[in-house]
Design a protein around this motif. Structure first.
Motif, PDB file in Angstrom:
ATOM      1  N   LEU A   1       0.805  -1.223   0.000  1.00 26.98           N
ATOM      2  CA  LEU A   1       0.000   0.000   0.000  1.00 26.98           C
ATOM      3  C   LEU A   1       0.837   1.272   0.000  1.00 26.98           C
ATOM      4  CD1 LEU A   1      -2.923  -1.019   2.388  1.00 26.98           C
ATOM      5  CD2 LEU A   1      -2.794  -1.159  -0.112  1.00 26.98           C
ATOM      6  N   ILE A   2       1.877   1.318   0.816  1.00 26.79           N
ATOM      7  CA  ILE A   2       2.668   2.551   0.883  1.00 26.79           C
ATOM      8  C   ILE A   2       3.794   2.460  -0.141  1.00 26.79           C
ATOM      9  CG2 ILE A   2       4.007   4.087   2.374  1.00 26.79           C
ATOM     10  CD1 ILE A   2       2.531   2.771   4.739  1.00 26.79           C
ATOM     11  N   MET A   3       3.599   3.135  -1.255  1.00 24.94           N
ATOM     12  CA  MET A   3       4.567   3.084  -2.355  1.00 24.94           C
ATOM     13  C   MET A   3       4.622   4.446  -3.043  1.00 24.94           C
ATOM     14  SD  MET A   3       3.650  -0.454  -4.333  1.00 24.94           S
ATOM     15  CE  MET A   3       1.940  -0.032  -4.581  1.00 24.94           C
ATOM     16  N   PRO A   4       5.755   4.768  -3.663  1.00 21.64           N
ATOM     17  CA  PRO A   4       5.821   6.012  -4.438  1.00 21.64           C
ATOM     18  C   PRO A   4       5.109   5.846  -5.780  1.00 21.64           C
ATOM     19  CG  PRO A   4       7.891   4.832  -4.615  1.00 21.64           C
ATOM     20  CD  PRO A   4       7.037   4.048  -3.659  1.00 21.64           C
ATOM     21  N   ASN A   5       4.892   6.953  -6.451  1.00 18.67           N
ATOM     22  CA  ASN A   5       4.338   6.947  -7.815  1.00 18.67           C
ATOM     23  C   ASN A   5       3.072   6.117  -7.910  1.00 18.67           C
ATOM     24  OD1 ASN A   5       6.732   8.307  -8.341  1.00 18.67           O
ATOM     25  ND2 ASN A   5       7.774   6.400  -8.828  1.00 18.67           N
ATOM     26  N   LYS A   6       2.106   6.461  -7.192  1.00 17.51           N
ATOM     27  CA  LYS A   6       0.805   5.805  -7.062  1.00 17.51           C
ATOM     28  C   LYS A   6       0.881   4.690  -6.016  1.00 17.51           C
ATOM     29  CE  LYS A   6      -1.562   5.740 -10.939  1.00 17.51           C
ATOM     30  NZ  LYS A   6      -2.263   7.002 -10.851  1.00 17.51           N
ATOM     31  N   GLU A   7       0.267   4.985  -4.886  1.00 14.57           N
ATOM     32  CA  GLU A   7       0.280   3.987  -3.808  1.00 14.57           C
ATOM     33  C   GLU A   7      -0.778   2.908  -4.069  1.00 14.57           C
ATOM     34  OE1 GLU A   7      -2.613   4.446  -2.213  1.00 14.57           O
ATOM     35  OE2 GLU A   7      -3.013   6.463  -2.929  1.00 14.57           O
TER      36      GLU A   7
ATOM     37  N   ILE B   1      -3.578   1.851  -2.522  1.00 13.30           N
ATOM     38  CA  ILE B   1      -5.033   2.047  -2.430  1.00 13.30           C
ATOM     39  C   ILE B   1      -5.554   2.662  -3.734  1.00 13.30           C
ATOM     40  CG2 ILE B   1      -6.867   3.270  -1.189  1.00 13.30           C
ATOM     41  CD1 ILE B   1      -5.030   3.075   1.320  1.00 13.30           C
ATOM     42  N   GLU B   2      -4.795   3.634  -4.239  1.00  8.59           N
ATOM     43  CA  GLU B   2      -5.194   4.253  -5.509  1.00  8.59           C
ATOM     44  C   GLU B   2      -5.110   3.238  -6.650  1.00  8.59           C
ATOM     45  OE1 GLU B   2      -3.194   7.932  -6.205  1.00  8.59           O
ATOM     46  OE2 GLU B   2      -4.275   8.272  -8.072  1.00  8.59           O
TER      47      GLU B   2
END
Lengths: 445, 122
Positions: free
Chosen positions: B53-59, B61-62
């Motif tokens: 879930l917690i990621m750069p360049n679009k996490e 959940i999105e």
């Protein structure tokens, strides 16, 4: 001229040529070039021009406005005989500031003896020029302790229709004027201006004509309190101040404080409660006389509003002593409920703020910078703040990835377009849940 | 055996999940952030998506929301360590926006395999 393979790689990508690897490090390593004679420098400048011309020839659509030069000539002149002694340090500091300011896909490399060439992959010409101006200003402030940057120009490589190119020199004052207009009219570079630069003269001789509603140039950025799930604080922001010296900064900050207190008084009278934060530049209160003038103005803040006032120390030089910070905090403390400091999160030693009276540190994310790197920095920043017994705030949170990462990192306050855009008048405290923040319910603009 | 897409910005986590799933006979494609993950989803048409879930360049959940906008069926397993503050909020959000199952990090490979089996058999 040092011109590393990494920079060439990006240039190949800019030019649409194939690269060897899918991913590569973001920046070119730029080593200071050994001291040269005037003749060497002239020859090198010519060689640089020839080289750049070859690089951009026939690719004006891609490269126009992408190449900029950041020079140290003005600093060299002002340092005079001391230049040789501090030259390496100036270069080291310049590289550090460039690396912090440029984006993930941008590169830089040493040009001629005291020039750096910056190649911007994403930013448009004017936004890139502003970044270069900001770099020049920060280098000057860091090395000389002031930001008297009126003599500094940004040089941009401009491709002409016939395929030739020239180096266009733009004065900081012109850049500032253009940026103010951009900010006021909401053009593309405005985001960069508001998010990253605290502010230029919005009035006086030479100031650009602005739409009436934006003439004061003052806006307020809502800040979300993560734990309380509410927007209860607004940061006062203006356009860029890249050309402003201490006197001009003082004038602007006095004006912002007066306008803000009037607004706060109105809101208070109408039963609205919020905290309003006012920027106080280090250089604008560094001298005893300027500090006295500012404190005299602070004394006019009505007693009942003082707990709702916050002072945000900005432009703090690297390594400002703990004792100096304490002195400033002690002087400001009677007139506010909170003192915070906006810091460079990658290099600030947060322990210097411990037990000074400053309770919160704010870090600003540069627009267009590497998100993965920002997320890692955010974690480190939040942990460092906690260790230094400070609360942490992040400004410039523009994506849901950064919002998620900030919350996960334990940051106490978040601001940026994900929370809400800058507004012309702050509102009272507003409850906003995490889900509202995430799914884009923002305080009404 | 299924085609599975794994999205995680941590290469070590990606690799360990990939090895565990390949050991079970699955075909695994990997992506290092939500943006890459969406591209890989369109190209590989996976039968299951596992996403951090917690990621750069679009996490994550999105990314889940965008997948669900086009594809209501492909099962999605969301996983998260939730940073320093636990993961309850984020995993709950992921479930709300369309994840079929959630897995708090850290987890044992047996837990992952069991969750994958459940999702593929349903």
């Amino acid at each position: 001229m040092s011109f590393s393979g990494r920079a060439k790689g990006l240039l190949r990508r800019l030019a649409g040529e194939p690269t060897k690897a899918a991913s590569r490090p973001r920046k070119a390593a730029a080593e200071p070039v050994a001291k040269r004679s005037v003749t060497d420098e002239a020859a090198e400048a010519h060689s640089l021009k020839t080289r750049l011309a070859a690089l951009v020839q026939g690719r004006s659509a891609i490269a126009a406005g992408s190449f900029h030069l950041v020079g140290l000539a003005e600093i060299r002149e002002r340092l005079g005989a001391n230049w040789d002694r501090v030259r390496d340090k100036v270069h080291q500091e310049t590289r550090r500031i460039i690396e912090r300011r440029i984006g993930a896909k941008d590169v830089y490399f040493a040009g001629s003896a005291d020039d750096y060439v910056l190649v911007f992959a994403v930013l448009g010409k004017s936004a890139a020029q502003l970044v270069c101006a900001k770099i020049s200003q920060e280098v000057q402030r860091s090395m000389l302790g002031d930001s008297e940057t009126q003599d500094i120009s940004v040089r941009t490589l401009v491709c002409e229709i016939d395929g030739n190119f020239r180096i266009e020199k733009t004065k900081l004052s012109d850049l500032v004027a253009a940026a103010v207009v951009a900010a006021a009219t909401g053009s593309a570079s405005a985001e960069l201006v508001w998010a990253d630069m605290p502010a230029p003269p919005a009035s006086g001789p030479g100031a650009p004509a602005l739409p009436k509603h934006a003439q004061s140039g003052i806006v307020y950025r809502p800040v979300w309190d993560v734990r309380r799930e509410a927007v209860s604080t607004y940061l006062t922001r203006r356009g860029p101040t890249v050309g402003a010296g201490p006197d001009e900064l003082s004038r602007l900050e006095h004006e912002a404080l007066q306008a803000g207190i009037e607004m706060l008084a109105d809101l208070y009278q109408n039963q609205f409660r919020l905290r309003l934060s006012f920027p106080v530049s280090f250089e604008a209160i560094a001298s005893v006389s300027r500090l006295r003038t500012y404190l005299a103005l602070c004394r006019t803040i009505p007693e009942h509003l003082r707990k709702l006032v916050a002072f945000e120390l900005v432009n703090l030089p690297i390594g400002v002593p703990n004792g100096r910070l304490t002195e400033l905090a002690v002087a400001l403390r009677p007139y506010c409920g909170l003192i915070l400091a906006t810091v460079d999160w990658r290099h600030a030693d947060l322990s210097q703020f411990t037990k000074t009276g400053i309770r919160l540190v704010n870090a600003v994310i540069s627009p267009g910078s590497n998100e993965k790197q920002n997320m890692a920095e955010m974690d480190r920043f939040a942990i460092a703040a906690e260790k230094a017994e400070l609360q942490s705030a992040i400004e410039g949170v523009g994506t849901s990835s950064l919002a998620l990462a900030a919350k996960a990192a334990g940051v106490n306050f978040i601001s940026g377009d994900r929370i809400g855009p800058c507004v012309e008048a702050p509102h009272g405290m507003l409850r906003i849940s995490w889900n509202d923040v995430y799914f884009g319910k923002q305080p009404a603009a | 055996m299924a085609r599975i897409l794994v999205i995680d910005d941590d290469p070590a986590v990606r690799l360990s999940i990939q090895l565990a799933l390949e050991h079970e006979g699955h075909h695994v494609a990997c992506a290092s952030d939500g943006e890459q993950g969406l591209r890989a989803f369109a190209l590989k048409a996976p039968e299951l998506v596992i996403t951090d879930l917690i990621m750069p360049n679009k996490e994550g959940i999105e990314a889940i929301m965008q997948i669900r906008a086009h594809d209501p069926k492909t099962p999605i397993l969301a996983m998260s360590g939730g940073g320093r503050l636990g993961n309850a909020d984020f995993l709950k959000m992921a479930a709300t926006v369309g994840a079929n199952a959630t897995l708090p990090k850290p987890f044992e490979s047996e837990d992952l395999i069991a969750a994958v089996r459940r999702l593929l058999s349903s």
